[in-house]
Design an enzyme around this catalytic site. Sequence first.
Site, short mmCIF file in Angstrom:
data_model
loop_
_atom_site.label_atom_id
_atom_site.label_comp_id
_atom_site.label_asym_id
_atom_site.label_seq_id
_atom_site.Cartn_x
_atom_site.Cartn_y
_atom_site.Cartn_z
N LYS A 67 0.79 -1.23 0.00
CA LYS A 67 0.00 0.00 0.00
C LYS A 67 0.82 1.28 0.00
O LYS A 67 0.34 2.34 0.41
CB LYS A 67 -1.01 0.03 1.16
CG LYS A 67 -1.83 -1.22 1.35
CD LYS A 67 -2.33 -1.87 0.10
CE LYS A 67 -3.30 -1.04 -0.70
NZ LYS A 67 -3.62 -1.72 -1.99
N HIS A 119 6.95 -7.15 -2.30
CA HIS A 119 6.72 -6.61 -0.95
C HIS A 119 7.59 -7.35 0.08
O HIS A 119 7.42 -7.16 1.28
CB HIS A 119 5.26 -6.83 -0.53
CG HIS A 119 4.24 -6.05 -1.30
ND1 HIS A 119 4.41 -4.74 -1.67
CD2 HIS A 119 3.01 -6.40 -1.76
CE1 HIS A 119 3.33 -4.33 -2.32
NE2 HIS A 119 2.48 -5.32 -2.40
S1 PPS Z 1 -0.53 -2.91 -3.27
O1 PPS Z 1 -1.84 -3.57 -3.22
O2 PPS Z 1 0.23 -3.17 -2.03
O3 PPS Z 1 0.25 -3.24 -4.44
O4 PPS Z 1 -0.90 -1.35 -3.26
P1 PPS Z 1 0.07 -0.18 -3.76
O5 PPS Z 1 -0.07 -0.05 -5.23
O6 PPS Z 1 1.42 -0.35 -3.20
O7 PPS Z 1 -0.56 1.10 -3.04
C1 PPS Z 1 -1.91 1.46 -3.22
C2 PPS Z 1 -2.05 2.91 -2.82
O8 PPS Z 1 -1.42 3.75 -3.80
C3 PPS Z 1 -2.39 4.65 -4.32
N1 PPS Z 1 -2.11 4.97 -5.72
C4 PPS Z 1 -1.78 6.20 -6.15
N2 PPS Z 1 -1.61 7.35 -5.49
C5 PPS Z 1 -1.27 8.44 -6.26
N3 PPS Z 1 -1.13 8.42 -7.59
C6 PPS Z 1 -1.30 7.28 -8.30
N4 PPS Z 1 -1.16 7.26 -9.61
C7 PPS Z 1 -1.63 6.09 -7.56
N5 PPS Z 1 -1.86 4.81 -7.90
C8 PPS Z 1 -2.14 4.15 -6.77
C9 PPS Z 1 -3.68 3.89 -4.17
O9 PPS Z 1 -4.80 4.71 -4.32
C10 PPS Z 1 -3.51 3.32 -2.77
O10 PPS Z 1 -3.61 4.31 -1.75
P2 PPS Z 1 -4.99 4.69 -1.03
O11 PPS Z 1 -4.59 5.59 0.09
O12 PPS Z 1 -5.62 3.44 -0.55
O13 PPS Z 1 -5.81 5.41 -2.06
#
Ligand code: PPS
Length: 304
Positions: A67, A119
């Site tokens: 995340k 991860h």
């Molecule tokens: S996972 O399932 O562990 O692979 O998730 P991960 O991709 O590491 O993290 C998910 C969070 O990243 C946010 N996210 C983004 N934020 C900003 N810009 C972009 N382009 C973007 N893409 C993914 C996503 O919304 C998750 O955060 P939260 O706070 O839940 O919205």
Amino acid sequence: MAQSKQKTNREMLLDTLQSTEKTSAEDLLFNYKGILYPSTICSKEMFEALETFEARDDDLLIVTYPKCGTNWVIQILHEVVSMIQNQEVVLDQPMIEFGNPQMLERLKERPSPRIMSSHLKFQVIPKSFIEKKTKILMVIRNPKDAAISFFNFYKSMPALPTYESWNLFFKDFIHGNVCYGSYFDYIVEWNKHVDDKKVMAVSFEDMKTDFPTQLKKISEFFELPLTEEQICTVQSRTSFTSMKEKSEDTHGKLGDAFFRKGQIGDWKNLFTEEQSKEVDAKFQQYLAGTKLGELLNYTKYCKM
Ligand code: PPS
């Protein structure tokens, strides 16, 4: 007769995740060497196969605690490499630890550079990634937003058990009883390698607040330099709005689970003052004064 295209590892894994039914925590999680993992997509067999996985010098490896922006950075590197090579690269294995050993075999056939992510804690990353010249990009995010994002992900992912309340999830998060273990252990272990020339760390928050500077650093680190114009293009193609809009194509029915809010500071909507102080104490105990602790800019992003 038209031949149906063979599915990529990524497509097969998304199929598995989408078809999983929510069942009990005991069925959905399994413990491997003291750490919990989602049992529908991780297995002991796969962890054993990873021990002999052959990395390449020119692989691009992204490491993150869950995340913290994995999918965002995968997409960024995908855009950058496709742009530099002037042809779209195939995004295959989402996490090297997902799937089965046959999927690792298929990865051997993929042309370079392969964009990979994980991860896994430093100690469990296949040794070959460390021994080779493979560059490793670490993406970190403040622990409070990571926890909120994780809680919501548990709720919306069929492959993960649902918690009845945020308070119950928080207890498990703070004690490291969640998938991939403790956030703090994870950062502490990777912090030991942050000065290695082949490792670079960026924060989710810096990418949100100053994307061009961070992308420039990332592209130079991977020796894939971009023009200002290319940086703008990558920024617009990988904005949260743009990725969320395309999420049904990239992540199927799970699009909304992976692209929720993409903001800084959502933790303020759910954390109690006591929970906030508990995380502050953990930060103080494990990360204050460390390089990754500094990069988190904790006072700015995590104080009430
Ligand atoms: S996972 O399932 O562990 O692979 O998730 P991960 O991709 O590491 O993290 C998910 C969070 O990243 C946010 N996210 C983004 N934020 C900003 N810009 C972009 N382009 C973007 N893409 C993914 C996503 O919304 C998750 O955060 P939260 O706070 O839940 O919205």
